[in-house]
Design an enzyme around this catalytic site. Structure first.
Site, PDB file in Angstrom:
ATOM      1  N   GLY A  75      -0.693   5.998   7.966  1.00  0.00           N
ATOM      2  CA  GLY A  75      -1.681   7.063   7.937  1.00  0.00           C
ATOM      3  C   GLY A  75      -2.102   7.378   6.509  1.00  0.00           C
ATOM      4  O   GLY A  75      -1.562   6.823   5.549  1.00  0.00           O
ATOM      5  N   GLN A  77      -1.514   9.936   4.720  1.00  0.00           N
ATOM      6  CA  GLN A  77      -0.388  10.461   3.948  1.00  0.00           C
ATOM      7  C   GLN A  77       0.909   9.708   4.266  1.00  0.00           C
ATOM      8  O   GLN A  77       1.991  10.294   4.295  1.00  0.00           O
ATOM      9  CB  GLN A  77      -0.227  11.963   4.201  1.00  0.00           C
ATOM     10  CG  GLN A  77      -1.203  12.809   3.416  1.00  0.00           C
ATOM     11  CD  GLN A  77      -1.016  12.669   1.908  1.00  0.00           C
ATOM     12  OE1 GLN A  77       0.092  12.439   1.421  1.00  0.00           O
ATOM     13  NE2 GLN A  77      -2.110  12.801   1.163  1.00  0.00           N
ATOM     14  N   SER A  78       0.810   8.408   4.456  1.00  0.00           N
ATOM     15  CA  SER A  78       1.986   7.600   4.783  1.00  0.00           C
ATOM     16  C   SER A  78       2.989   7.559   3.632  1.00  0.00           C
ATOM     17  O   SER A  78       2.656   7.178   2.511  1.00  0.00           O
ATOM     18  CB  SER A  78       1.541   6.179   5.124  1.00  0.00           C
ATOM     19  OG  SER A  78       2.645   5.300   5.180  1.00  0.00           O
ATOM     20  N   ASN A  79       4.230   7.934   3.928  1.00  0.00           N
ATOM     21  CA  ASN A  79       5.324   7.753   2.975  1.00  0.00           C
ATOM     22  C   ASN A  79       5.660   6.279   2.822  1.00  0.00           C
ATOM     23  O   ASN A  79       6.007   5.815   1.741  1.00  0.00           O
ATOM     24  CB  ASN A  79       6.563   8.511   3.451  1.00  0.00           C
ATOM     25  CG  ASN A  79       6.326   9.992   3.577  1.00  0.00           C
ATOM     26  OD1 ASN A  79       6.212  10.702   2.592  1.00  0.00           O
ATOM     27  ND2 ASN A  79       6.238  10.476   4.811  1.00  0.00           N
ATOM     28  N   THR A  81       3.665   3.587   3.032  1.00  0.00           N
ATOM     29  CA  THR A  81       2.774   2.822   2.162  1.00  0.00           C
ATOM     30  C   THR A  81       2.990   3.194   0.700  1.00  0.00           C
ATOM     31  O   THR A  81       2.873   2.334  -0.187  1.00  0.00           O
ATOM     32  CB  THR A  81       1.301   3.014   2.565  1.00  0.00           C
ATOM     33  OG1 THR A  81       0.993   4.413   2.633  1.00  0.00           O
ATOM     34  CG2 THR A  81       1.010   2.369   3.908  1.00  0.00           C
TER      35      THR A  81
END
Length: 338
Positions: A75, A77-79, A81
């Site tokens: 997403g 706000q992906s942690n 990635t």
């Protein structure tokens, strides 16, 4: 069970600390002892987190294949990635990140702060895509890999949460082994382990790792996907595959996968009033920060289960803190008054 047969590229500081949550325990009646294991503090690579532990077992394959570009997805706000971007920078690799619109939340700076901001600073090629939330394999991710090939690069695919990767469950088998070593020093065993679940490989690895000492069903997954049936199926599938990889010596059954579905709503990425209360309570009593997407929901679940008396008196409960705090900036409006 043999985890040592798999090469591991060290990306973390070492065993993550376990510490008591004494003030939180006391505020909830003092009948259950709460502890936290701090995988949110596990690495110096852009704050680390649970995906960094998982990727330690993936990176040897990346290097063996001679890939030059890590391609991953999550997403906005992906942690995950953000951690992939950090590891790519650390190893001198290129990084392409597909950031889909997984969360039905609008904030003026949602796509400019927090995790995605750090990924951009670390040099990742960030590609915003409009598709919504799904834990499966995504066309946008496959298209990104093809674009790298067409440009003459050699992509290495890392799925969302590292979960669909064949080696994605190994890191949290190691987590269980690490806990056992720490328990020997503490002089007691934890009765329950509470962990957030969405793409599934963190809980799956724990289920396998704790199955080795009879505690598979003491791993209490707190669903944060708000789509629990696909999540449950993915946890089970990954756990069964991981059990075969490490030679657990027994089958993983549906009864081994405990997934509490009460705290995932209202949607993936959107906190309930109970989630926000849990975030504030753990912050104000312990100075321990959690986030609205993942750890706030698992903290909410643990707190509510204590309040309801669902853990027997005298239980020792370990909260697996997986990270996620960098996303807090994207939810600044929710915390404008603290």
């Amino acid at each position: 069970m043999n985890l040592k047969q798999f090469p591991r590229h060290s990306l973390t500081f070492g065993p993550t600390p376990i510490h008591p949550l004494s003030r939180l325990s006391e505020s909830l009646g003092g009948k259950v002892e709460l502890y936290a294991k701090r995988d949110d503090c596990n690495s110096g690579l852009a704050f680390g987190g649970n995906k960094t532990r998982k990727l330690e077992y993936v990176i040897p394959d990346v290097l063996a294949q001679g890939a030059d570009t890590l391609v991953s997805i999550g997403g906005i706000q992906s942690n995950h990635t953000r951690q992939v971007a950090a590891i790519a920078a650390h190893l001198g690799l290129k990084c392409v990140l597909v950031q889909e619109n997984w969360v039905n939340y609008s904030d003026a700076v949602y796509d400019r702060v927090g995790n995605i901001q750090m990924s951009r600073i670390m040099g990742a090629d960030v590609r915003l895509v409009s598709e919504g939330f799904d834990i499966g394999i995504r066309p946008s991710w496959e298209e990104a890999m093809e674009s790298v090939r067409k440009a003459g690069g050699k992509p290495y695919p890392i799925p969302a949460g590292c979960s669909e990767h064949p080696l994605g469950g190994l890191g949290y088998v190691g987590f269980a082994e690490e806990v056992r070593e720490q328990e020997a020093g503490l002089g007691f065993r934890f009765d329950y382990i509470v962990v957030c679940s969405v793409t599934g490989s963190t809980q799956a690895g724990m289920v396998v790792g704790f199955a080795a000492d009879g505690r598979a069903d003491r791993v209490i997954g707190i669903d944060a996907s708000a789509k629990p049936e696909p999540t449950r199926a993915q946890i089970l599938r990954i756990a069964r595959h991981t059990a075969e990889l490490v030679g657990l010596g027994r089958d993983i059954t549906e009864a081994d996968v405990v997934l509490d579905t009460r705290y995932g709503g209202p949607e993936y990425g959107l906190p309930s009033a109970g989630t926000l209360e849990a975030i504030r309570l753990s912050a104000r009593l312990e100075g321990m920060m959690t986030d609205p997407v993942y750890e706030g929901k698992s903290m909410q679940g643990m707190i509510d289960m204590v309040r309801r008396g669902e853990f027997p008196q005298g239980s020792k409960v370990l909260f697996a803190h997986l990270g996620g705090v960098p996303a807090l900036n994207a939810y600044s409006f929710l915390f404008k008054d603290g």
